[in-house]
Design a protein around this motif. Structure first.
Motif, PDB file in Angstrom:
ATOM      1  N   GLY A  49       0.810  -1.218   0.000  1.00  0.00           N
ATOM      2  CA  GLY A  49       0.000   0.000   0.000  1.00  0.00           C
ATOM      3  C   GLY A  49       0.838   1.261   0.000  1.00  0.00           C
ATOM      4  N   ASN A  50       0.465   2.209   0.838  1.00  0.00           N
ATOM      5  CA  ASN A  50       1.165   3.493   0.911  1.00  0.00           C
ATOM      6  C   ASN A  50       2.402   3.455   1.804  1.00  0.00           C
ATOM      7  N   GLY A  51       2.726   2.314   2.389  1.00  0.00           N
ATOM      8  CA  GLY A  51       3.976   2.168   3.120  1.00  0.00           C
ATOM      9  C   GLY A  51       3.939   2.446   4.609  1.00  0.00           C
ATOM     10  N   HIS A  52       2.770   2.672   5.176  1.00  0.00           N
ATOM     11  CA  HIS A  52       2.707   2.962   6.612  1.00  0.00           C
ATOM     12  C   HIS A  52       3.172   1.761   7.439  1.00  0.00           C
ATOM     13  N   ASP A  53       2.663   0.571   7.131  1.00  0.00           N
ATOM     14  CA  ASP A  53       3.106  -0.625   7.860  1.00  0.00           C
ATOM     15  C   ASP A  53       4.576  -0.910   7.587  1.00  0.00           C
ATOM     16  N   ALA A  54       5.022  -0.683   6.358  1.00  0.00           N
ATOM     17  CA  ALA A  54       6.430  -0.915   6.017  1.00  0.00           C
ATOM     18  C   ALA A  54       7.355  -0.078   6.885  1.00  0.00           C
ATOM     19  N   CYS A  55       6.979   1.180   7.116  1.00  0.00           N
ATOM     20  CA  CYS A  55       7.805   2.051   7.965  1.00  0.00           C
ATOM     21  C   CYS A  55       7.867   1.524   9.388  1.00  0.00           C
ATOM     22  N   PHE A  56       6.721   1.123   9.922  1.00  0.00           N
ATOM     23  CA  PHE A  56       6.717   0.574  11.276  1.00  0.00           C
ATOM     24  C   PHE A  56       7.548  -0.711  11.328  1.00  0.00           C
ATOM     25  N   LEU A  57       7.331  -1.604  10.376  1.00  0.00           N
ATOM     26  CA  LEU A  57       8.022  -2.898  10.382  1.00  0.00           C
ATOM     27  C   LEU A  57       9.536  -2.730  10.231  1.00  0.00           C
ATOM     28  N   ALA A  58       9.971  -1.814   9.370  1.00  0.00           N
ATOM     29  CA  ALA A  58      11.409  -1.572   9.213  1.00  0.00           C
ATOM     30  C   ALA A  58      12.013  -1.033  10.508  1.00  0.00           C
ATOM     31  N   ALA A  59      11.322  -0.094  11.146  1.00  0.00           N
ATOM     32  CA  ALA A  59      11.828   0.454  12.411  1.00  0.00           C
ATOM     33  C   ALA A  59      11.884  -0.614  13.488  1.00  0.00           C
ATOM     34  N   ALA A  60      10.838  -1.429  13.580  1.00  0.00           N
ATOM     35  CA  ALA A  60      10.807  -2.490  14.594  1.00  0.00           C
ATOM     36  C   ALA A  60      11.890  -3.529  14.329  1.00  0.00           C
ATOM     37  N   LEU A  61      12.082  -3.868  13.070  1.00  0.00           N
ATOM     38  CA  LEU A  61      13.120  -4.832  12.720  1.00  0.00           C
ATOM     39  C   LEU A  61      14.505  -4.256  13.019  1.00  0.00           C
ATOM     40  N   GLY A  62      14.685  -2.971  12.774  1.00  0.00           N
ATOM     41  CA  GLY A  62      15.947  -2.316  13.116  1.00  0.00           C
ATOM     42  C   GLY A  62      16.212  -2.348  14.609  1.00  0.00           C
ATOM     43  N   ARG A  63      15.169  -2.075  15.413  1.00  0.00           N
ATOM     44  CA  ARG A  63      15.324  -2.126  16.876  1.00  0.00           C
ATOM     45  C   ARG A  63      15.646  -3.541  17.356  1.00  0.00           C
ATOM     46  N   ALA A  64      15.168  -4.543  16.621  1.00  0.00           N
ATOM     47  CA  ALA A  64      15.433  -5.937  16.994  1.00  0.00           C
ATOM     48  C   ALA A  64      16.840  -6.375  16.603  1.00  0.00           C
ATOM     49  N   GLY A  65      17.539  -5.558  15.808  1.00  0.00           N
ATOM     50  CA  GLY A  65      18.905  -5.895  15.417  1.00  0.00           C
ATOM     51  C   GLY A  65      19.093  -6.066  13.926  1.00  0.00           C
ATOM     52  N   GLY A  66      18.004  -5.950  13.143  1.00  0.00           N
ATOM     53  CA  GLY A  66      18.109  -6.049  11.688  1.00  0.00           C
ATOM     54  C   GLY A  66      17.498  -7.324  11.155  1.00  0.00           C
ATOM     55  N   GLY A  67      17.397  -7.399   9.842  1.00  0.00           N
ATOM     56  CA  GLY A  67      16.813  -8.565   9.192  1.00  0.00           C
ATOM     57  C   GLY A  67      16.382  -8.237   7.784  1.00  0.00           C
ATOM     58  N   THR A  68      15.377  -8.962   7.306  1.00  0.00           N
ATOM     59  CA  THR A  68      14.902  -8.810   5.930  1.00  0.00           C
ATOM     60  C   THR A  68      13.438  -8.408   5.920  1.00  0.00           C
ATOM     61  N   LEU A  69      13.123  -7.425   5.099  1.00  0.00           N
ATOM     62  CA  LEU A  69      11.757  -6.961   4.908  1.00  0.00           C
ATOM     63  C   LEU A  69      11.418  -7.113   3.438  1.00  0.00           C
ATOM     64  N   VAL A  70      10.362  -7.873   3.140  1.00  0.00           N
ATOM     65  CA  VAL A  70       9.900  -8.086   1.771  1.00  0.00           C
ATOM     66  C   VAL A  70       8.568  -7.355   1.621  1.00  0.00           C
ATOM     67  N   LEU A  71       8.477  -6.501   0.613  1.00  0.00           N
ATOM     68  CA  LEU A  71       7.268  -5.707   0.378  1.00  0.00           C
ATOM     69  C   LEU A  71       6.679  -6.078  -0.978  1.00  0.00           C
ATOM     70  N   ILE A  72       5.401  -6.456  -0.970  1.00  0.00           N
ATOM     71  CA  ILE A  72       4.709  -6.902  -2.174  1.00  0.00           C
ATOM     72  C   ILE A  72       3.483  -6.027  -2.388  1.00  0.00           C
ATOM     73  N   ASP A  73       3.217  -5.665  -3.635  1.00  0.00           N
ATOM     74  CA  ASP A  73       1.939  -5.048  -3.952  1.00  0.00           C
ATOM     75  C   ASP A  73       1.624  -5.263  -5.421  1.00  0.00           C
ATOM     76  N   LEU A  74       0.340  -5.381  -5.699  1.00  0.00           N
ATOM     77  CA  LEU A  74      -0.164  -5.568  -7.052  1.00  0.00           C
ATOM     78  C   LEU A  74      -0.039  -4.301  -7.886  1.00  0.00           C
ATOM     79  N   GLN A  75      -0.115  -3.157  -7.224  1.00  0.00           N
ATOM     80  CA  GLN A  75      -0.105  -1.890  -7.937  1.00  0.00           C
ATOM     81  C   GLN A  75       1.271  -1.224  -7.879  1.00  0.00           C
ATOM     82  N   ALA A  76       1.779  -0.860  -9.049  1.00  0.00           N
ATOM     83  CA  ALA A  76       3.074  -0.177  -9.125  1.00  0.00           C
ATOM     84  C   ALA A  76       3.038   1.131  -8.337  1.00  0.00           C
ATOM     85  N   LEU A  77       1.904   1.824  -8.373  1.00  0.00           N
ATOM     86  CA  LEU A  77       1.759   3.071  -7.623  1.00  0.00           C
ATOM     87  C   LEU A  77       1.967   2.838  -6.128  1.00  0.00           C
TER      88      LEU A  77
END
Length: 157
Positions: free
Chosen positions: A20-48
């Motif tokens: 979507g518009n990336g709101h969850d992605a921002c939270f998930l990246a920050a949380a993953l960073g606080r946990a020490g790092g890792g991999t975030l995969v983002l999928i969407d049907l719409q290029a926009l």
């Protein structure tokens, strides 16, 4: 979001299956960073959606002191202060198709936010409409319903 953050450990893999518009992605990246790092995969049907998510996530990460390098559909980010590292992959297309190809059983968290992309074409035929979309997902993946609008499944092992 607290529930999601509690599941993460250093090295975790997270999939946001409807970026979507990336709101969850921002939270998930920050949380993953606080946990020490890792991999975030983002999928969407719409290029926009991916375009908006990329812009929002880049801005959020840079604001929080992350250094980002890009290579095609992949980003690598390092937090200046903590040294945590994120690998971020961007996948365009139907989440069910991408998830079938991935080892989602090794993901600590797979997140779905059902509905239309805010501010976009509401006639998109491939949008994630409701819970009945879930049977298209790979079998054998543990799941847990989080909320009516956000569906989350995670690895309990």
């Amino acid at each position: 979001h607290r529930y999601w953050a509690a599941l993460l450990q250093s090295g975790s893999t997270i999939v946001d299956a409807t970026a979507g518009n990336g709101h969850d992605a921002c939270f998930l990246a920050a949380a993953l960073g606080r946990a020490g790092g890792g991999t975030l995969v983002l999928i969407d049907l719409q290029a926009l959606a991916l375009e908006r998510s990329r812009a929002r996530l880049r801005s959020a990460l840079e604001h929080e002191g992350w250094v980002i390098s890009t290579s095609g559909a992949a980003w690598h980010a390092r937090q200046r202060e903590s040294g945590a590292k994120l690998a971020i992959r961007w996948l365009h297309g139907d989440h069910a198709s991408h998830l079938e190809k991935m080892m989602t059983s090794s993901a600590a968290l797979v997140v779905f936010n059902l509905g239309y992309l805010p501010g976009a074409d509401m006639t998109c035929h491939g949008m994630t409409r409701h819970i009945s979309d879930l049977p298209r997902l790979p079998s054998g993946c543990p799941h847990h319903m989080h909320t009516y609008h956000n569906i989350t499944w995670h690895n309990m092992t």
